[in-house]
Write an enzyme that holds these catalytic residues in place. Structure first.
Site, short mmCIF file in Angstrom:
data_model
loop_
_atom_site.label_atom_id
_atom_site.label_comp_id
_atom_site.label_asym_id
_atom_site.label_seq_id
_atom_site.Cartn_x
_atom_site.Cartn_y
_atom_site.Cartn_z
N LYS A 1 -2.13 -1.72 -3.71
CA LYS A 1 -2.97 -0.53 -3.71
C LYS A 1 -2.08 0.70 -3.79
CE LYS A 1 -6.44 1.78 -0.80
NZ LYS A 1 -7.17 1.75 0.48
N LYS B 1 0.87 -1.18 0.00
CA LYS B 1 0.00 0.00 0.00
C LYS B 1 0.90 1.22 0.00
CE LYS B 1 -3.79 2.32 2.37
NZ LYS B 1 -4.69 2.33 3.54
#
Length: 327
Positions: A248, A196
């Site tokens: 992500k 992320k």
């Protein structure tokens, strides 16, 4: 002299292109992120995400039923509380908005879909960080892990099939796995947000959850310049018991997605985040892009890079388009 090799032969008509297509997108591959807001009786539009809303509990149930009817693979739920505090206590309150909404959907849908819950404190803290802060204002990794463990158990008790630790705390998957196993939730899965990044593309999402963040999350989210680090993060999460791993954002990190998909022995997810959604919607609104073609092309690219599962705000519409194309 004409070439004997003519790749165009395999593109000559729709039937041929369909026969040799290497990558497919199906409704079952798609997961819809949804927001539920405490204390509202009607859906609240999110200005920076046209077409996306903060749901009331009632509208959430209806929209979730519609989404499952469209054939998508799952739902990822985020809560927007009315009150916040320094330790994000609403996250572990069984009557907090996220946990109440999970119970609503679990009752409504049962095992008809995969119900996922965001496991992070940023929605619930008055400072907007993903963990509790120490005396110097830094995120305290190990104190945060204790809360994550409690949060996972409450989410599992509320009906989540999958919990999604997205805070990028070191050791979070292991603590959550131990907490779930110790309380009788060995069957609850963990999707680790392994890679992320500290991305500019989260801006509209912060509107969606009414984030209180001041500053940034660069001390715990990954540097966009780093790729090898993502592989290390994924390896650590897998060693701690992750059932799925995630990248992500998706579209700006297709290389990272490809690398992780090449080594992971579990399903790999990718999150097409709010900014990726909103920039396409803005271009469509200006008449610069064909909406359906652009959306399906981006989803195909994410699948082609190696994602087994794609979280996208277009999940329901894309599922309907895909079904219509096969009808």
């Amino acid at each position: 002299m004409y070439p004997s090799h003519r790749p165009r032969r395999l593109r000559r008509n729709a039937a041929m292109r369909r026969l040799v297509s290497e990558t497919s997108v199906e409704p079952r591959h798609l997961v819809l992120p949804m927001f539920v807001r405490e204390g509202v009786s009607e859906p609240v539009p999110i200005p920076s995400m046209p077409g996306v809303v903060q749901h009331s509990r009632d509208s959430l149930r209806k929209a979730a039923v519609d989404a499952v009817s469209a054939g998508i693979g799952g739902l990822m739920l985020f809560g927007v509380p009315a009150k916040r505090d320094a330790v994000g206590s609403g996250a572990i309150d069984p009557d907090g908005i996220l946990n109440v909404a999970l119970r609503d959907l679990s009752t409504e849908l049962g095992d008809d879909t995969v119900l996922m819950a965001d496991l992070c404190l940023d929605e619930f803290t008055d400072h907007g960080h993903c963990g509790v802060l120490d005396d110097d204002g830094n995120v305290d990794n190990d104190r945060t892990l204790q809360i994550y463990g409690e949060m996972a158990v409450v989410q599992a008790q509320s009906g989540a099939h999958v919990v999604g630790p997205s805070g990028m705390m070191d050791g979070q998957v292991g603590v959550i796995r131990d907490s779930l196993d110790a309380t009788g939730f060995a069957d609850t899965s963990i999707v680790a947000f392994s890679a992320k990044y500290a991305s500019a593309f989260y801006g509209p999402f912060r509107d969606a959850i009414d984030s209180q963040l001041k500053g940034d999350r660069k001390t715990y989210q990954q540097d966009p310049a780093n790729g090898r680090e993502a592989l290390r993060e994924a390896d650590l999460d897998l060693a701690e018991g992750a059932d799925l791993v995630m990248v992500k954002p998706a579209m700006s990190y297709l290389d990272v997605l490809r690398d992780i998909a090449g080594v992971a022995d579990v399903p790999v997810a990718a999150y097409q985040v709010s900014g990726e959604y909103s920039m396409i919607e803005a271009a469509v609104a200006s008449g610069w892009l064909d909406r359906q073609r652009a959306v399906l092309e981006t989803l195909t690219s994410i699948r082609r890079a190696g994602a087994d599962i794609v979280l996208t705000y277009w999940a329901v519409e894309a599922a309907q388009w895909l079904q219509d194309a096969r009808a």
